[in-house]
Structures are given as C-alpha cells and as structure tokens.
Design an enzyme around this catalytic site. Sequence first.
Site, short mmCIF file in Angstrom:
data_model
loop_
_atom_site.label_atom_id
_atom_site.label_comp_id
_atom_site.label_asym_id
_atom_site.label_seq_id
_atom_site.Cartn_x
_atom_site.Cartn_y
_atom_site.Cartn_z
CB CYS A 266 -5.22 13.63 8.10
SG CYS A 266 -6.08 11.96 9.11
NE ARG B 30 -1.81 13.73 3.78
CZ ARG B 30 -0.93 13.53 4.15
NH1 ARG B 30 0.54 13.93 2.65
NH2 ARG B 30 -0.05 12.96 4.77
CD1 TRP C 82 -10.04 8.07 4.46
CD2 TRP C 82 -8.18 6.87 5.64
NE1 TRP C 82 -9.74 6.92 3.86
CE2 TRP C 82 -8.97 5.89 4.96
CE3 TRP C 82 -7.36 6.51 6.67
CZ2 TRP C 82 -8.00 4.66 4.96
CZ3 TRP C 82 -7.40 5.09 6.89
CH2 TRP C 82 -7.92 3.81 5.81
CG ASN D 281 -1.25 12.74 8.61
OD1 ASN D 281 -1.83 11.21 8.34
ND2 ASN D 281 -0.24 12.76 7.71
N GLY D 282 -2.21 11.23 11.33
CA GLY D 282 -0.80 10.00 11.87
C GLY D 282 -1.82 8.69 12.91
CD GLU E 87 -3.17 -0.78 -11.12
OE1 GLU E 87 -2.08 -1.66 -9.40
OE2 GLU E 87 -3.38 0.14 -11.02
CE LYS F 199 -5.28 1.82 -10.78
NZ LYS F 199 -4.62 1.81 -10.12
CD GLU G 50 -7.65 2.20 -7.13
OE1 GLU G 50 -7.45 2.87 -5.94
OE2 GLU G 50 -6.48 1.74 -7.90
CG HIS H 284 -6.20 -25.83 -8.08
ND1 HIS H 284 -5.92 -27.55 -7.61
CD2 HIS H 284 -4.74 -25.57 -8.65
CE1 HIS H 284 -5.23 -27.39 -8.72
NE2 HIS H 284 -4.72 -26.61 -9.44
CE LYS I 108 -2.06 9.04 -6.52
NZ LYS I 108 -2.94 8.95 -7.70
C1 AGP Z 1 -3.97 2.58 -6.31
O1 AGP Z 1 -4.93 3.44 -7.55
C2 AGP Z 1 -3.77 3.48 -4.79
N1 AGP Z 1 -3.44 4.97 -4.32
C3 AGP Z 1 -3.01 2.77 -4.00
O2 AGP Z 1 -3.05 1.15 -3.57
C4 AGP Z 1 -1.66 3.23 -3.86
O3 AGP Z 1 -1.16 2.48 -5.32
C5 AGP Z 1 -0.68 2.53 -2.36
O4 AGP Z 1 -1.44 3.11 -1.77
C6 AGP Z 1 1.17 2.99 -2.59
O5 AGP Z 1 0.99 4.45 -2.83
P1 AGP Z 1 2.06 5.02 -2.96
O6 AGP Z 1 2.51 5.00 -4.97
O7 AGP Z 1 2.62 6.80 -3.31
O8 AGP Z 1 3.28 4.46 -2.11
#
Ligand code: AGP
Length: 591
Positions: free
Chosen positions: A2, A27, A74, A98-99, A467, A471, A474, A490, A586
């Site tokens: 958060c 966040r 979040w 937050n936490g 990746e 991408k 998500e 397999h 993020k």
């Molecule tokens: C990827 O598009 C995501 N935003 C997520 O997987 C991100 O790469 C991951 O949470 C790691 O974040 P960071 O690089 O800030 O540690």
Amino acid sequence: MCGIVGYVGEDRAKDILLTGLKNLEYRGYDSSGIAFMDNDIKIIKSVGKIKNLEDKLNYENVDDYKIGIAHTRWATHGEANLVNAHPHTVGRVTLVHNGIIENAKELKEELINEGINFNSETDTEVIAALINKYLDNDVIKTISKVMDLLKGSYSLGIIIEGVKDKIYIAKKDSPLVVGISDKGNFFASDITAINMFTNKFIFLDDNDVAEVTKDDVLFYSNGKKQEKSVNTINIDVNSKSKNGYPHYMLKEINEEPVVLEKTLKPYLEDFSSIPDLTAYGEIHIVACGSAMYAGMIGKTLFEEKANTRAICEVASEYRYKNNIYNNKTLVILISQSGETADTIAALKKAKELGQDTLAIVNVKTSTIAREADKAVFIEAGEEIAVATTKAYLLQVAVISLLALKLAYSKKLIDNIDTYLDEFKKIPRLVKNVIDRENEYKNISNEISNSNDVFFIGRKLDYAICLEGSLKLKEVSYIHSEAYQAGELKHGTISLISDGMPVFGILTDKELVEKSISNIIEVESRGAKTIIISKESLKQNKDLEICVPDVSSFTIGLLIVPVLQLIAYYTAVNRDCDVDKPKNLAKSVTVE
Ligand code: AGP
C-alpha cells in the site's frame, strides 16, 4: 503493498494528501482514505481508485484542515471494501499502515478476549487497538512498546485524538521517508508522493519512531532520541506527463532508446567502470517478476559466455534456501523499485551469511540501493505504468554488460570492441524496432480474442519467453505460459488446441532446428504459430517478425520490445486498464 502519506503544516492538507495518494496509486488502488485532524478527527474513505475518494471529498467540508494522514490500499488482509479501507480507528488512535503483521491473528484473539471489538478484517486495526490499549502520555514509548509485540513489516502514520498538531510515524521493513519544508512536514512510502512539495528528505531506518509537527521532526530509535541526516534529492517531475501518449506504458516503451543510451553510455565510454566479477566462482541472481526474468537472461549469458556457474531464483524462494554457498558467491539482486519485500529479505539473508551483494536498481534512494554492498544503477527515470518495460530492458542491458565484462576478463572473448560497438548501436536498433508498430498491431489482432497463449523457446529464447508471457498476461488478462520448447511435449502439449496462438522465439543458430521441430509439433496440433526471429534465421512464415542480427549479448534487447508492444496493443484491443491492471501494484512491498 500500500501507500501511506501524511502532512502537518500551514497549507490545505486535502490537496497535498490527494496529490500524494495519486502518486502512490501505483502501490495499490483497491481503496483509499484520509483522516483529517483539528479539534476533531474526520475520516473519509472510498473503494477503488483515488478519483473516487476525490469525488467524495468534493462533498465534504475538509478544506480548512492542515493535518492529515492518508492511505491507498492493495488488499492483503480482508476484502477490498469500505470497512477494510484505511485509516482505521480504535479508541483515540487512528492510523494508516503499509505492510503485513504476521502475528495479527494471535494478537487480535487476545484483544477480543479482553473485550475489544473489531470492525474490519485487517491486521492494521489490530495495531491501532494495541496502541490505544497502552496509550499514556508518552506516545513514543507506547508506540515502541507496541512495535515489540508486532511481527512482520509496517510503516505507520498515526494520529491521536486530543494530541493536536502531531503525527507519529514508525517503520520496520516497509519504506518510509520524511519530507521537510518551511511550510510543514510530510511522511510518505516513497519520495515520489511528496517530491513536488520539497526536495529535502530523511529516510527512516527499521525500528525508528518519529514525532512530526509543523516545525520539527523528532526521531527516536529504541526509545532514544537520534539525529538523522537530510538528503537533498531532485526528481524529474515531467515523468508524470504522458507526453501525448495514450498510456504511460506506451510512453515508457518509446523512452527505451533514450534511457538505454543514458544507462549504457558511461559504461561503454569507460569499460573499466563495469564491475569485474572474476573473483567469484558462482553467481546467484535473485529478484521477483520481470526483474527475475531479466536475471534469467543474465544467468544464460554468465553460463554460456563467461563460463561461470549461475543460478537465478525468485526471491520469495531463495530467501528460505540453506547450504547454498559452496564457492565464493556474488549475489546479484535486481529490482526497479528497490523496495520489493522478498528481494530485500533475500538481500538481508545473503549479507547475514557473509556473501557479497550487488544490486541492479533504478531508484537510487531505495532500501536495496542503500543496503547492498554495491549498486549498479539503471537510468530508467520514473516508471509509472505498473507493467515494467523500460526498467526491465535496462536491467537486461546492465546484467548483459556484466556478463560481457566477465567473459572478457576471463579471456573468453577477445574482440571486445566488436561487442562494445554493438551495444553502442542498440539504442538506435531498438528505436527502429519500436517504430514498426503496425506489425505488432497485426499480431495483436491475431491473439486478442484468445483465452490461452504460449511462448516457447530454448535457453536465452526461453528467458525471453518468460518476460513476453508475463507482459501479455498482466496487461491483457489473457492466460499465458512460457515453456521450454523441448519440455512442452512432456505433458503440457496436451493443452494445445485449434487456433491457439504459440509464439516461437528463434534467435539461437545452434538450436534453431530443434526449436523449429517444436514449432512444427504444436502446428500439427492446430496451434497458430507466431515466429519472432532474427534476420539470419528468418522462417518466412505468414505470422513472423524479424529483428536485426546481433549477438546473444544484445538480442534480448531487440526481441523484448516487440513482445512488450504486442502485449500493449492486445491490452488496448481488449479495453484493459493498461497502466493499472487489476489486482497489481508497481512495487510489492509485502511478502
Ligand atoms: C512486472 O511488469 C511487474 N511490475 C513485476 O513483476 C515486477 O517486475 C516485480 O514486482 C519486481 O519489482 P521490482 O523490480 O521493483 O523489484
């Protein structure tokens, strides 16, 4: 994870807190709320994005408040509803958090047995109840006492009914920064929430508690007063603008040539400035999500080109491993935000076990940047879209340079200038790739109505698949999997059905025949294959995109932007919330 933000000063708290929340929305955006304080405490909350809270505030008489604490959520404990939205109040105590409090359940049961009632399902309300329970005239002592009872991570903003003009804050394992100005003082989960109001920041350390007033901030650690240094940090504020692009994600993909140039330039001008890793017998690469997938490209290059054993693990698993350091090991942590809880935990573990740590990180003021033995910075600037693009690409560029330097130092390659020239050309080659947007729109049209998409490849191409798959899923919410091309048969090949899109990544000359066989295997089961290859391995397929021939040190930097743009246009086709996909945030600052 958060975001929290607070202000006490001369200006209108509402405007400052809403601005802060909007800059923390990356966040998490399940719900949000603000608690204002004067002679009374007034709390306004809403579900969903910050805009909903802003609309609600327009009907509230809150313009005269000069103190407030705010939160964007979040959901971790409890649904994303109004009852669970922060701030939470118990008795005289109102706070934002937050936490994650790992022993919240036991603490809550004890408090319920003492007759305390709870409204929400959150762990946060338990913290408020504990502070209220032990509250006396020494608030700092009370907060320190409660911190001793808590297990887990927290950054807290606290106001106490009857204790006017003061905000209390506390930190353990979740980021928290204070902003200082001559018109009041701030706290926030990160500086981007308040850097438009000040450039003077003080970073709290674990177990710090502070009392924030309009004119001063008093810091305490373990009950003892302490002085903290003030950092002057100026942030490029134009990153907030979309510069005419419809989404931050597209803007940030288009920034890739510029930020690649900015990041690579100092290292290409002075190759000796790239850290030399020859002292290490083994390299561990630890990260989460896309950062880990960037690490997978690095792992392949360390093994293939630098003849060095390398493992690449997600931080949430690595942090629990034992007996993993047999050789002299370097632990490389990759993180855009530098605040990812699992990656921080892995960093702490590596340091506790006496290993050298090197961070590849974007946010220079972040916890990981400050706590790793060495930090190699990427110059992505602020990345606002939740789905990382430019930062991921720079993570790949930097770890590829580390592998190149190691291969050169171990005399495994001698024509270093050829490779350095190639890296120098990459920003322009990436620009040329990005500009071919109609090709990506066509491919997006081929997959936008699919329910499932596969990405297959071998070795480095598999790392690229990881990746590309993340991408796509998500931002477009299409289920997608990256699979080792040789492994598909397999079992998982049973999922291939008529018309199912399968991306085949082909960049490795030595493996192309085998990968083509795997592509034929899925085609013979009805798959619609889409080839992403380099010119010299072109397959002349209807659905194929080729990028220029470059070495394996840089091929990922050309292929991945293709996959990022295909994912972007697919998300747009599906009318998804491209910059803030559902359920995501993020920076994952909880474990
Ligand atoms: C990827 O598009 C995501 N935003 C997520 O997987 C991100 O790469 C991951 O949470 C790691 O974040 P960071 O690089 O800030 O540690």
